[in-house]
Design an enzyme around this catalytic site. Structure first.
Site, short mmCIF file in Angstrom:
data_model
loop_
_atom_site.label_atom_id
_atom_site.label_comp_id
_atom_site.label_asym_id
_atom_site.label_seq_id
_atom_site.Cartn_x
_atom_site.Cartn_y
_atom_site.Cartn_z
N ILE A 202 -0.03 -9.81 1.42
CA ILE A 202 0.78 -9.87 2.59
C ILE A 202 2.18 -9.80 2.16
O ILE A 202 2.90 -10.75 1.72
CB ILE A 202 0.51 -11.08 3.34
CG1 ILE A 202 -1.03 -11.44 3.71
CG2 ILE A 202 1.56 -10.86 4.66
CD1 ILE A 202 -1.44 -10.19 4.69
N HIS A 203 2.65 -8.33 2.60
CA HIS A 203 4.22 -8.44 2.46
C HIS A 203 4.98 -7.71 3.44
O HIS A 203 6.39 -7.72 3.38
CB HIS A 203 4.58 -7.92 1.08
CG HIS A 203 4.19 -6.47 0.92
ND1 HIS A 203 3.07 -5.93 1.15
CD2 HIS A 203 5.18 -5.59 0.92
CE1 HIS A 203 3.19 -4.75 0.85
NE2 HIS A 203 4.54 -4.08 0.99
N ARG A 204 4.49 -6.99 4.26
CA ARG A 204 4.78 -6.07 5.20
C ARG A 204 6.01 -6.85 6.36
O ARG A 204 5.67 -7.94 6.77
CB ARG A 204 4.21 -5.32 6.10
CG ARG A 204 3.20 -4.36 5.42
CD ARG A 204 3.88 -3.00 5.24
NE ARG A 204 3.24 -2.18 4.69
CZ ARG A 204 3.73 -0.71 4.45
NH1 ARG A 204 4.74 -0.32 4.78
NH2 ARG A 204 2.79 -0.07 3.75
#
Length: 352
Positions: A202-204
């Site tokens: 998860i990084h957006r």
């Protein structure tokens, strides 16, 4: 012929590896690394493992707001391009490095080559969507990964010098997956058995910059039974600290540092399901035939949604948990080319 390649983020390193390997057999390539991703586990290790040539220029831009980051890139790339005088500037994907390279070249009247052209999520709240659209509209040669991408460009009246060459990330997977199987020890290092864990990325910004969304995602992880492995992006870790969220307290969740390409392939191929908001990881899951749950409302990789291979959930806790626990029997199709996208790209450049 001289081609200046601008890159700066993990997905671009993966895409550049097969293209540079073929490109340098015929042409001179000048490699410009903006430093958008600068953590050693997200940059240097990829150059080592993928045998990407050492960058000719490293700009060290690092993180920052979109304006600050892109502006600094513009100034530094322009200086290099004016000095090197390349025949083309080649950019990959949809990051700020992509946009900066494309804008510099177009302002200096140097033709732009865009690899991975034509992708659209149709969500302009995503900075990547703006980068894609602007880059495509100033590019001279547009290399698409799928027919959907070609059609997206046609709808925007971009039809000249457009090729469907397939996906260069598929080239990279085919070249490296057996190597990862042989060389990576990540499963043994983490005491993980095949198909015994969920892999998370998860990084957006759309997820990590909103504390409510990030809380909902963590709540979903808490409700997912079993072992969950999360190689956590430095930016995401920083956001968790900023919001006072303790992911390490979630049962079964193992937070680890970012890993290199070969270890990531091994983690992906060994997972029973992948939970992600990454475009590249969605594709890698598809290529490796691992079911995927995408924590977004839209995806630019619409091909992965067919046949049940990828499920969109947004950040709704119940939807994420239901999708992860759902038993699926995905059907996969060969829609991303034949694994020779790099050769097709270089051949098309040579016809100019």
């Amino acid at each position: 012929m001289k081609i200046a390649t601008v890159l700066g983020a993990r997905p671009q390193f993966i895409k550049a590896a097969p293209v540079s390997r073929v490109l340098r057999k015929q042409y001179t390539e000048v490699l410009i690394h903006t430093g958008q991703h600068y953590d050693p586990n997200m940059s240097a290790i990829f150059f080592e493992e993928l045998n990407i040539p050492t960058p000719d220029y490293y700009l060290g831009v690092g993180s920052g707001s979109h304006g600050k980051q892109t502006g600094e890139m513009l100034m530094k790339i322009e200086e290099i391009v004016m000095q090197e005088k390349p025949d083309y500037v080649l950019v990959y994907g949809d990051t700020n490095s992509t946009l900066a390279g494309a804008l510099v070249a177009s302002k200096l009247h140097i033709p732009v080559i865009h690899v991975e052209a034509g992708l659209r999520s149709f969500n302009k709240q995503m900075p990547e969507e703006i980068n894609r659209i602007m880059t495509d509209h100033v590019s001279e040669l547009l290399f698409c990964p799928t027919e959907t991408a070609v059609e997206n460009l046609r709808k925007e009246n971009i039809t000249r010098n457009v090729w469907n060459v397939g996906d260069v990330m598929y080239d990279a997977i085919l070249y490296n997956k057996e190597l990862a199987q042989r060389q990576s020890t990540i499963l043994a290092d983490l005491s993980l058995a095949e198909q015994s864990y969920y892999l998370i990325t998860i990084h957006r910004a759309e997820n990590t910059d909103d504390p409510d969304k990030l809380k909902a995602i963590l709540a979903a992880f808490r409700d997912i039974d079993g072992t969950k492995v999360w190689p956590i992006h430095p930016r995401t870790r920083h956001k968790l600290e900023e919001y006072g969220l303790d992911a390490s307290a979630i049962p079964g969740l193992r937070l680890i540092d970012p890993v290199g390409y070969l270890d990531m392939l091994r983690l992906e191929s060994g997972a029973k399901k992948i939970i992600t908001d990454s475009g590249g990881v969605q594709k890698e899951a598809y290529f490796l035939r691992v079911p995927c749950v995408t924590v977004r409302e839209q995806t630019e990789w619409v091909e992965t949604l067919k046949g049940g291979a990828n499920i969109l959930t947004g950040t709704d806790r119940e939807k994420i948990v239901a999708a992860v626990h759902k038993e699926v029997a995905p059907v996969y199709a060969d829609v991303f080319g034949d694994g020779h996208a790099a050769e097709k790209i270089v051949a098309a450049i040579g016809q100019r």
